[in-house]
Motif scaffolding. Sequence first.
Motif, PDB file in Angstrom:
ATOM      1  N   TYR A 292     -56.610 -48.865  33.781  1.00  9.16           N
ATOM      2  CA  TYR A 292     -55.718 -49.966  34.131  1.00  9.16           C
ATOM      3  C   TYR A 292     -55.319 -50.633  32.818  1.00  9.16           C
ATOM      4  O   TYR A 292     -55.773 -50.221  31.747  1.00  9.16           O
ATOM      5  N   TYR A 293     -54.463 -51.621  32.913  1.00  4.24           N
ATOM      6  CA  TYR A 293     -54.049 -52.371  31.725  1.00  4.24           C
ATOM      7  C   TYR A 293     -54.477 -53.829  31.877  1.00  4.24           C
ATOM      8  O   TYR A 293     -54.388 -54.402  32.956  1.00  4.24           O
ATOM      9  N   ASN A 294     -54.932 -54.408  30.774  1.00  2.35           N
ATOM     10  CA  ASN A 294     -55.353 -55.799  30.742  1.00  2.35           C
ATOM     11  C   ASN A 294     -54.501 -56.522  29.706  1.00  2.35           C
ATOM     12  O   ASN A 294     -54.035 -55.905  28.748  1.00  2.35           O
ATOM     13  N   SER A 295     -54.296 -57.798  29.882  1.00  4.15           N
ATOM     14  CA  SER A 295     -53.507 -58.579  28.934  1.00  4.15           C
ATOM     15  C   SER A 295     -54.361 -59.679  28.327  1.00  4.15           C
ATOM     16  O   SER A 295     -55.246 -60.231  28.991  1.00  4.15           O
ATOM     17  N   PHE A 296     -54.082 -59.992  27.082  1.00  4.37           N
ATOM     18  CA  PHE A 296     -54.762 -61.098  26.426  1.00  4.37           C
ATOM     19  C   PHE A 296     -54.030 -62.391  26.750  1.00  4.37           C
ATOM     20  O   PHE A 296     -52.790 -62.446  26.715  1.00  4.37           O
ATOM     21  N   VAL A 297     -54.807 -63.415  27.089  1.00  2.41           N
ATOM     22  CA  VAL A 297     -54.251 -64.680  27.554  1.00  2.41           C
ATOM     23  C   VAL A 297     -55.015 -65.834  26.907  1.00  2.41           C
ATOM     24  O   VAL A 297     -55.981 -65.618  26.167  1.00  2.41           O
TER      25      VAL A 297
ATOM     26  N   SER B  56     -65.431 -79.176  26.697  1.00  2.00           N
ATOM     27  CA  SER B  56     -65.836 -80.418  26.022  1.00  2.00           C
ATOM     28  C   SER B  56     -64.742 -81.004  25.139  1.00  2.00           C
ATOM     29  O   SER B  56     -64.915 -82.084  24.558  1.00  2.00           O
ATOM     30  N   GLY B  57     -63.613 -80.306  25.000  1.00  2.18           N
ATOM     31  CA  GLY B  57     -62.520 -80.792  24.178  1.00  2.18           C
ATOM     32  C   GLY B  57     -62.624 -80.414  22.717  1.00  2.18           C
ATOM     33  O   GLY B  57     -61.787 -80.820  21.898  1.00  2.18           O
ATOM     34  N   LYS B  58     -63.626 -79.622  22.369  1.00  2.00           N
ATOM     35  CA  LYS B  58     -63.784 -79.193  20.975  1.00  2.00           C
ATOM     36  C   LYS B  58     -62.695 -78.199  20.581  1.00  2.00           C
ATOM     37  O   LYS B  58     -62.320 -78.112  19.409  1.00  2.00           O
ATOM     38  N   ALA B  59     -62.223 -77.423  21.543  1.00  2.00           N
ATOM     39  CA  ALA B  59     -61.155 -76.450  21.310  1.00  2.00           C
ATOM     40  C   ALA B  59     -60.028 -76.686  22.302  1.00  2.00           C
ATOM     41  O   ALA B  59     -60.254 -77.186  23.410  1.00  2.00           O
ATOM     42  N   ASP B  60     -58.806 -76.338  21.898  1.00  2.00           N
ATOM     43  CA  ASP B  60     -57.644 -76.502  22.776  1.00  2.00           C
ATOM     44  C   ASP B  60     -57.597 -75.443  23.874  1.00  2.00           C
ATOM     45  O   ASP B  60     -57.099 -75.702  24.974  1.00  2.00           O
ATOM     46  N   ALA B  61     -58.077 -74.248  23.557  1.00  2.00           N
ATOM     47  CA  ALA B  61     -57.981 -73.129  24.504  1.00  2.00           C
ATOM     48  C   ALA B  61     -58.973 -72.048  24.116  1.00  2.00           C
ATOM     49  O   ALA B  61     -59.456 -71.994  22.987  1.00  2.00           O
ATOM     50  N   ILE B  62     -59.266 -71.196  25.074  1.00  2.00           N
ATOM     51  CA  ILE B  62     -60.075 -70.013  24.818  1.00  2.00           C
ATOM     52  C   ILE B  62     -59.171 -68.786  24.935  1.00  2.00           C
ATOM     53  O   ILE B  62     -58.288 -68.736  25.803  1.00  2.00           O
ATOM     54  N   VAL B  63     -59.343 -67.847  24.050  1.00  2.00           N
ATOM     55  CA  VAL B  63     -58.596 -66.580  24.104  1.00  2.00           C
ATOM     56  C   VAL B  63     -59.476 -65.552  24.802  1.00  2.00           C
ATOM     57  O   VAL B  63     -60.640 -65.368  24.427  1.00  2.00           O
ATOM     58  N   ASN B  64     -58.926 -64.900  25.818  1.00  2.00           N
ATOM     59  CA  ASN B  64     -59.686 -63.889  26.543  1.00  2.00           C
ATOM     60  C   ASN B  64     -58.712 -62.947  27.236  1.00  2.00           C
ATOM     61  O   ASN B  64     -57.527 -62.924  26.897  1.00  2.00           O
TER      62      ASN B  64
ATOM     63  N   GLY C 268     -66.861 -60.968  17.852  1.00  2.31           N
ATOM     64  CA  GLY C 268     -66.971 -59.517  17.911  1.00  2.31           C
ATOM     65  C   GLY C 268     -66.312 -58.866  19.108  1.00  2.31           C
ATOM     66  O   GLY C 268     -66.324 -57.643  19.238  1.00  2.31           O
ATOM     67  N   SER C 269     -65.726 -59.663  19.993  1.00  2.56           N
ATOM     68  CA  SER C 269     -65.072 -59.127  21.190  1.00  2.56           C
ATOM     69  C   SER C 269     -63.683 -58.602  20.842  1.00  2.56           C
ATOM     70  O   SER C 269     -63.171 -58.820  19.738  1.00  2.56           O
ATOM     71  N   SER C 270     -63.059 -57.924  21.808  1.00  5.58           N
ATOM     72  CA  SER C 270     -61.695 -57.433  21.572  1.00  5.58           C
ATOM     73  C   SER C 270     -60.741 -58.604  21.377  1.00  5.58           C
ATOM     74  O   SER C 270     -59.811 -58.526  20.569  1.00  5.58           O
ATOM     75  N   GLN C 271     -60.985 -59.724  22.099  1.00  2.12           N
ATOM     76  CA  GLN C 271     -60.124 -60.893  21.915  1.00  2.12           C
ATOM     77  C   GLN C 271     -60.329 -61.547  20.549  1.00  2.12           C
ATOM     78  O   GLN C 271     -59.400 -62.146  19.983  1.00  2.12           O
ATOM     79  N   ASP C 272     -61.522 -61.426  19.992  1.00  2.00           N
ATOM     80  CA  ASP C 272     -61.764 -61.898  18.633  1.00  2.00           C
ATOM     81  C   ASP C 272     -60.903 -61.103  17.653  1.00  2.00           C
ATOM     82  O   ASP C 272     -60.279 -61.661  16.737  1.00  2.00           O
ATOM     83  N   LEU C 273     -60.844 -59.793  17.853  1.00  7.22           N
ATOM     84  CA  LEU C 273     -60.026 -58.954  16.971  1.00  7.22           C
ATOM     85  C   LEU C 273     -58.540 -59.271  17.107  1.00  7.22           C
ATOM     86  O   LEU C 273     -57.784 -59.208  16.132  1.00  7.22           O
ATOM     87  N   ILE C 274     -58.131 -59.642  18.320  1.00  9.01           N
ATOM     88  CA  ILE C 274     -56.735 -60.032  18.534  1.00  9.01           C
ATOM     89  C   ILE C 274     -56.419 -61.307  17.755  1.00  9.01           C
ATOM     90  O   ILE C 274     -55.348 -61.431  17.145  1.00  9.01           O
ATOM     91  N   THR C 275     -57.344 -62.266  17.749  1.00  9.68           N
ATOM     92  CA  THR C 275     -57.095 -63.504  16.991  1.00  9.68           C
ATOM     93  C   THR C 275     -57.000 -63.203  15.498  1.00  9.68           C
ATOM     94  O   THR C 275     -56.201 -63.828  14.789  1.00  9.68           O
ATOM     95  N   GLN C 276     -57.819 -62.275  15.033  1.00 11.93           N
ATOM     96  CA  GLN C 276     -57.762 -61.927  13.604  1.00 11.93           C
ATOM     97  C   GLN C 276     -56.417 -61.309  13.245  1.00 11.93           C
ATOM     98  O   GLN C 276     -55.891 -61.528  12.145  1.00 11.93           O
ATOM     99  N   GLN C 277     -55.866 -60.528  14.172  1.00  7.19           N
ATOM    100  CA  GLN C 277     -54.609 -59.831  13.892  1.00  7.19           C
ATOM    101  C   GLN C 277     -53.390 -60.723  14.077  1.00  7.19           C
ATOM    102  O   GLN C 277     -52.459 -60.706  13.257  1.00  7.19           O
ATOM    103  N   TYR C 278     -53.374 -61.511  15.171  1.00  8.03           N
ATOM    104  CA  TYR C 278     -52.171 -62.264  15.526  1.00  8.03           C
ATOM    105  C   TYR C 278     -52.246 -63.747  15.185  1.00  8.03           C
ATOM    106  O   TYR C 278     -51.206 -64.409  15.147  1.00  8.03           O
ATOM    107  N   LEU C 279     -53.465 -64.283  14.975  1.00  4.95           N
ATOM    108  CA  LEU C 279     -53.604 -65.727  14.775  1.00  4.95           C
ATOM    109  C   LEU C 279     -54.392 -66.051  13.501  1.00  4.95           C
ATOM    110  O   LEU C 279     -55.314 -66.869  13.528  1.00  4.95           O
ATOM    111  N   PRO C 280     -54.041 -65.461  12.372  1.00  2.00           N
ATOM    112  CA  PRO C 280     -54.820 -65.684  11.152  1.00  2.00           C
ATOM    113  C   PRO C 280     -54.744 -67.118  10.631  1.00  2.00           C
ATOM    114  O   PRO C 280     -55.633 -67.567   9.904  1.00  2.00           O
ATOM    115  N   LYS C 281     -53.685 -67.857  11.000  1.00  2.00           N
ATOM    116  CA  LYS C 281     -53.527 -69.226  10.514  1.00  2.00           C
ATOM    117  C   LYS C 281     -54.150 -70.257  11.455  1.00  2.00           C
ATOM    118  O   LYS C 281     -54.333 -71.414  11.061  1.00  2.00           O
TER     119      LYS C 281
END
Length: 262
Positions: A106-111, A170-178, A139-152
């Motif tokens: 199947y296909y999954n999307s990062f959100v 808790s408001g420490k982060a605006d969003a979670i990538v998954n 170390g997750s696949s979404q971590d690798l996506i942040t390294q590639q697309y969200l370096p700043k």
Amino acid sequence: MGVAAAPAVAQQSTIDQIKERGVLRVPAILNEDPYFNKDPRTGEWRGFVIDMAGDIAETLGVELEVVESTWANSILDVQSGKADIALALTALPSRALSIWFSAPTYYNSFVIVSPKPEFASATWASLNDPAVTLAVDLGSSQDLITQQYLPKANVLRFKTRDEAILAVASGKADAIVNTVLNSVVMVKRNAALGQVYVPQPVLSSPSVIGINYNADEQFKSFISAWADYNRRVGNNQTWIVNGLSPFEIGLDDLPDNFDLGG
């Protein structure tokens, strides 16, 4: 007088090895709905990956044996021969150096998941900003996506997904990538996390079955044919929807711009 060569011994096929053993060994991860979960009272596993693996085992005429593991260790389990296959793997090129990949199941999307409605119109480019704080499990696949697309972006990396979720709650982060399937379950369990948003352009990744490179071509072809057939006829989508049903999540609850079939 020359010494006669010893007769060649035919190597047993991978499928024959599995049939002789009587079980297909598949790694599974605790508390990973809708993929896997283990009932602590009965020891029974549930989840759409368990259903998929069970169908593969049934097709081979063997029982399913679940090997308790983690996402990272499931690849090592296949490499070492502790498991025969590992399902629900994101087809990252770096992982293909270690194990062989089947056709997509199947296909999954990062959100992103966020309580902030302004992220509804986010793009990956707009998220790539030092003013945006994102949480991710290390170390997750979404971590690798942040390294590639969200370096700043200001990315907070945590050892576990639960810690990343807490950072958003808790408001420490605006969003979670998954990924979509994890994320829709997250917000059902904790409404304080907000909504699931699909940044543009849609980053859709094939989910594949990992196999040891030393497995023979017959077994690799069988697993790929199983994945391709069940994706195309809709069986994999049905198993996924069944895995989401305990959380009262149906196809209509999945975000727009997301297609399990790719």
